[in-house]
Design a protein around this motif. Structure first.
Motif, short mmCIF file in Angstrom:
data_model
loop_
_atom_site.label_atom_id
_atom_site.label_comp_id
_atom_site.label_asym_id
_atom_site.label_seq_id
_atom_site.Cartn_x
_atom_site.Cartn_y
_atom_site.Cartn_z
N ILE A 110 0.86 -1.19 0.00
CA ILE A 110 0.00 0.00 0.00
C ILE A 110 0.89 1.23 0.00
O ILE A 110 1.80 1.35 0.84
CB ILE A 110 -0.95 0.01 1.20
CG1 ILE A 110 -1.90 -1.20 1.13
CG2 ILE A 110 -1.76 1.31 1.25
CD1 ILE A 110 -2.86 -1.31 2.31
N VAL A 111 0.67 2.12 -0.94
CA VAL A 111 1.54 3.29 -1.14
C VAL A 111 0.71 4.56 -1.02
O VAL A 111 -0.42 4.63 -1.53
CB VAL A 111 2.23 3.22 -2.52
CG1 VAL A 111 2.96 4.52 -2.82
CG2 VAL A 111 3.19 2.05 -2.56
N GLU A 112 1.27 5.59 -0.37
CA GLU A 112 0.66 6.91 -0.30
C GLU A 112 1.63 7.95 -0.85
O GLU A 112 2.83 7.90 -0.58
CB GLU A 112 0.33 7.27 1.16
CG GLU A 112 -0.99 6.77 1.66
CD GLU A 112 -1.33 7.36 3.02
OE1 GLU A 112 -2.53 7.53 3.29
OE2 GLU A 112 -0.40 7.64 3.79
N SER A 113 1.10 8.88 -1.62
CA SER A 113 1.93 9.96 -2.18
C SER A 113 1.06 11.21 -2.32
O SER A 113 -0.16 11.11 -2.44
CB SER A 113 2.49 9.55 -3.54
OG SER A 113 3.18 10.62 -4.15
N ASP A 114 1.71 12.36 -2.32
CA ASP A 114 0.96 13.60 -2.50
C ASP A 114 0.78 13.97 -3.96
O ASP A 114 0.37 15.07 -4.30
CB ASP A 114 1.61 14.75 -1.72
CG ASP A 114 3.06 14.97 -2.12
OD1 ASP A 114 3.51 14.32 -3.08
OD2 ASP A 114 3.73 15.79 -1.46
N GLU A 115 1.12 13.04 -4.85
CA GLU A 115 0.92 13.26 -6.28
C GLU A 115 0.38 11.99 -6.93
O GLU A 115 0.43 10.89 -6.34
CB GLU A 115 2.23 13.68 -6.95
CG GLU A 115 3.36 12.67 -6.78
CD GLU A 115 4.64 13.10 -7.48
OE1 GLU A 115 4.58 13.37 -8.69
OE2 GLU A 115 5.68 13.17 -6.80
N ASP A 116 -0.12 12.11 -8.15
CA ASP A 116 -0.64 10.97 -8.90
C ASP A 116 0.54 10.19 -9.47
O ASP A 116 1.25 10.67 -10.36
CB ASP A 116 -1.55 11.46 -10.03
CG ASP A 116 -2.25 10.31 -10.74
OD1 ASP A 116 -1.82 9.15 -10.57
OD2 ASP A 116 -3.23 10.57 -11.46
N ILE A 117 0.78 9.01 -8.95
CA ILE A 117 1.95 8.22 -9.37
C ILE A 117 1.57 6.89 -10.03
O ILE A 117 2.41 6.02 -10.21
CB ILE A 117 2.87 7.95 -8.17
CG1 ILE A 117 2.12 7.19 -7.07
CG2 ILE A 117 3.47 9.25 -7.65
CD1 ILE A 117 3.01 6.72 -5.93
N GLU A 118 0.30 6.75 -10.40
CA GLU A 118 -0.15 5.46 -10.95
C GLU A 118 0.66 5.05 -12.17
O GLU A 118 1.09 3.90 -12.29
CB GLU A 118 -1.64 5.52 -11.29
CG GLU A 118 -2.19 4.19 -11.79
CD GLU A 118 -3.70 4.20 -11.93
OE1 GLU A 118 -4.25 3.18 -12.38
OE2 GLU A 118 -4.33 5.24 -11.61
N ASP A 119 0.88 5.96 -13.10
CA ASP A 119 1.63 5.63 -14.32
C ASP A 119 3.06 5.21 -13.98
O ASP A 119 3.63 4.31 -14.62
CB ASP A 119 1.63 6.81 -15.28
CG ASP A 119 0.28 7.05 -15.91
OD1 ASP A 119 -0.55 6.12 -15.88
OD2 ASP A 119 0.04 8.15 -16.42
N GLU B 295 7.45 -5.83 -12.09
CA GLU B 295 6.97 -6.72 -11.03
C GLU B 295 5.58 -6.37 -10.54
O GLU B 295 4.96 -7.16 -9.82
CB GLU B 295 7.95 -6.69 -9.85
CG GLU B 295 9.28 -7.39 -10.10
CD GLU B 295 10.27 -6.53 -10.86
OE1 GLU B 295 11.36 -7.04 -11.18
OE2 GLU B 295 9.96 -5.34 -11.14
N VAL B 296 5.08 -5.20 -10.89
CA VAL B 296 3.74 -4.79 -10.51
C VAL B 296 2.73 -5.46 -11.44
O VAL B 296 2.76 -5.26 -12.65
CB VAL B 296 3.57 -3.26 -10.56
CG1 VAL B 296 2.10 -2.87 -10.36
CG2 VAL B 296 4.44 -2.59 -9.50
N GLU B 297 1.85 -6.26 -10.89
CA GLU B 297 0.84 -6.93 -11.70
C GLU B 297 -0.42 -6.10 -11.84
O GLU B 297 -1.09 -6.16 -12.87
CB GLU B 297 0.50 -8.30 -11.09
CG GLU B 297 1.69 -9.24 -11.07
CD GLU B 297 1.30 -10.68 -10.88
OE1 GLU B 297 0.16 -10.95 -10.46
OE2 GLU B 297 2.15 -11.54 -11.18
N ARG B 298 -0.71 -5.32 -10.80
CA ARG B 298 -1.93 -4.51 -10.84
C ARG B 298 -1.82 -3.38 -9.84
O ARG B 298 -1.19 -3.54 -8.78
CB ARG B 298 -3.13 -5.39 -10.49
CG ARG B 298 -4.47 -4.77 -10.77
CD ARG B 298 -5.55 -5.78 -10.49
NE ARG B 298 -6.79 -5.40 -11.12
CZ ARG B 298 -7.91 -6.10 -11.05
NH1 ARG B 298 -7.93 -7.23 -10.38
NH2 ARG B 298 -9.00 -5.71 -11.65
N VAL B 299 -2.41 -2.26 -10.17
CA VAL B 299 -2.46 -1.16 -9.21
C VAL B 299 -3.89 -0.63 -9.15
O VAL B 299 -4.53 -0.41 -10.18
CB VAL B 299 -1.46 -0.03 -9.58
CG1 VAL B 299 -1.71 0.51 -10.97
CG2 VAL B 299 -1.52 1.10 -8.56
#
Length: 365
Positions: A41-50, A57-61
């Motif tokens: 689980i990740v939190e950021s103050d910006e949109d980092i999905e891309d 290694e990321v299968e899904r976000v």
């Protein structure tokens, strides 16, 4: 703050985080929340999905839209907020992943939350090909809601041709694997799984001569075990009804007598046969037109040569190679599906005089 649930293979969580540190300056993270591997689980103050999706290694976000305490009433009451993301003319589905012990099930959430969303939006539920998917990710103390477009890589879509239209016509005639009892059972399990996996019309276990009853019994036991293990997986995985494939026992030669009649297609797999590439056009036509397709598979030894005279096709699935017994059914059916699902045949073949050849029937029918 933007929050994301990242799904990866178990054991790859730290690799994902280390890769994120190389491309993102500031973010907070939790690895394996509540001990559940394969989750970050990740939190950021910006949109980092891309940026997250740049990591192989990321299968899904899943971007988190809403979160609440893990309480059934609080979860389903989020329908009031979810409704703003689903239009009346859209379809939707609710998919819940529940981790840990709660006093409700994933199905409970799917049904009640789905009903509330439907009432609030007038949108329609479509479990197979929805426009929107509401993901409910339940952990011990927190539950997260994500809303995504319908799955791009969904298994069951209207655009994909359904292989069942072929396999529901296929009867597998399998010579039993006989010998050491424990080996008979192991091969039987593989055969049972394969026949049930393709959901064929029938599996006929067909010895060609008198055989040891106890060896045959162990083979059949294995078939039952393999079939039922696959059936239980299918019931959980498929969004439609699954039926157990009928399993019968019949003398191999009598099978030929029974099946050699009008509108049936007899196919023997054997290295002495024709390459698929040389017969695929006519075979494709016959696979589509015939009411029943009977595929004969050998075991340790091939189908008796005398039966070749009564086959419509003798097919060599892989020239200069022989298949192990447990691979014969998958290899044959995948090959036939490839032929069957190819481009439509040209008019010259469709209109040929071969449309309904009269086959001899050894029973005189």
């Amino acid at each position: 703050m933007e929050k994301y649930i990242i799904k990866t293979q178990k054991g790859f969580e730290n690799i994902v985080v280390n890769n994120l540190k190389e491309i993102i300056n500031n973010f907070n993270y939790i690895i394996s929340p509540d001990g559940y591997q394969g989750i970050v689980i990740v939190e950021s103050d910006e949109d980092i999905e891309d940026k997250i999706l740049e990591i192989p290694e990321v299968e899904r976000v899943l971007k988190v839209y809403f979160e609440t305490e893990t309480d059934f009433d609080k979860i389903v009451n989020l329908a009031e907020k979810i409704k703003d993301y689903i239009k009346e003319d859209e379809t939707f589905a609710v998919e819940t992943k529940k981790r840990g012990k709660q006093d409700f099930s994933s199905t409970d959430v799917n049904i009640v939350l789905g009903a509330k969303i439907k009432d609030l939006t007038n949108a329609s539920v479509d479990l197979n090909n929805p426009d929107k998917v509401v993901h409910v990710e339940v952990f011990k103390n927190k539950t997260y809601i994500s809303i995504t477009p319908g799955e791009k890589f969904k298994k069951y879509t209207k655009e994909k041709r359904n292989a069942r239209e072929l396999f529901k016509k296929v009867v597998i005639v399998q010579m039993p694997y006989l010998g050491e009892k424990i080996v008979c059972k192991r091969f039987g399990e593989a055969i049972g799984r394969a026949a049930q996996g393709f959901e064929v019309k029938e599996l006929i276990i067909a010895p060609k001569e008198k055989v040891n009853a106890y060896e045959l019994m162990e083979f059949i036991k294995g078939v039952k075990i393999g079939q039922h293990s696959r059936y239980e997986i299918q019931k959980r995985a498929y969004p439609f009804e699954i039926k157990l494939v009928p399993v019968t026992v019949q003398d191999l030669y009598q099978v030929v007598r029974d099946k050699r009649r009008n509108n049936r297609l007899l196919i023997i797999t054997d290295p002495k046969g024709d390459e698929l590439s040389k017969i695929k056009d006519k075979l494709s036509y016959d696979l589509r037109k015939k009411r029943e397709i009977i595929v004969f598979c050998g075991s340790r030894e091939g189908i008796p040569r005398g039966l070749f005279r009564f086959a419509d096709y003798i097919v060599d699935l892989a020239p200069h190679m022989t298949f192990a017994t447990e691979h014969a059914i998958p290899a044959a059916l995948i090959a036939l599906w490839g032929v069957y699902s190819g481009e439509d045949l040209d008019d010259s073949l469709e209109n040929s005089s071969e449309e309904e050849e009269t086959e001899s029937n050894l029973n005189g029918e």
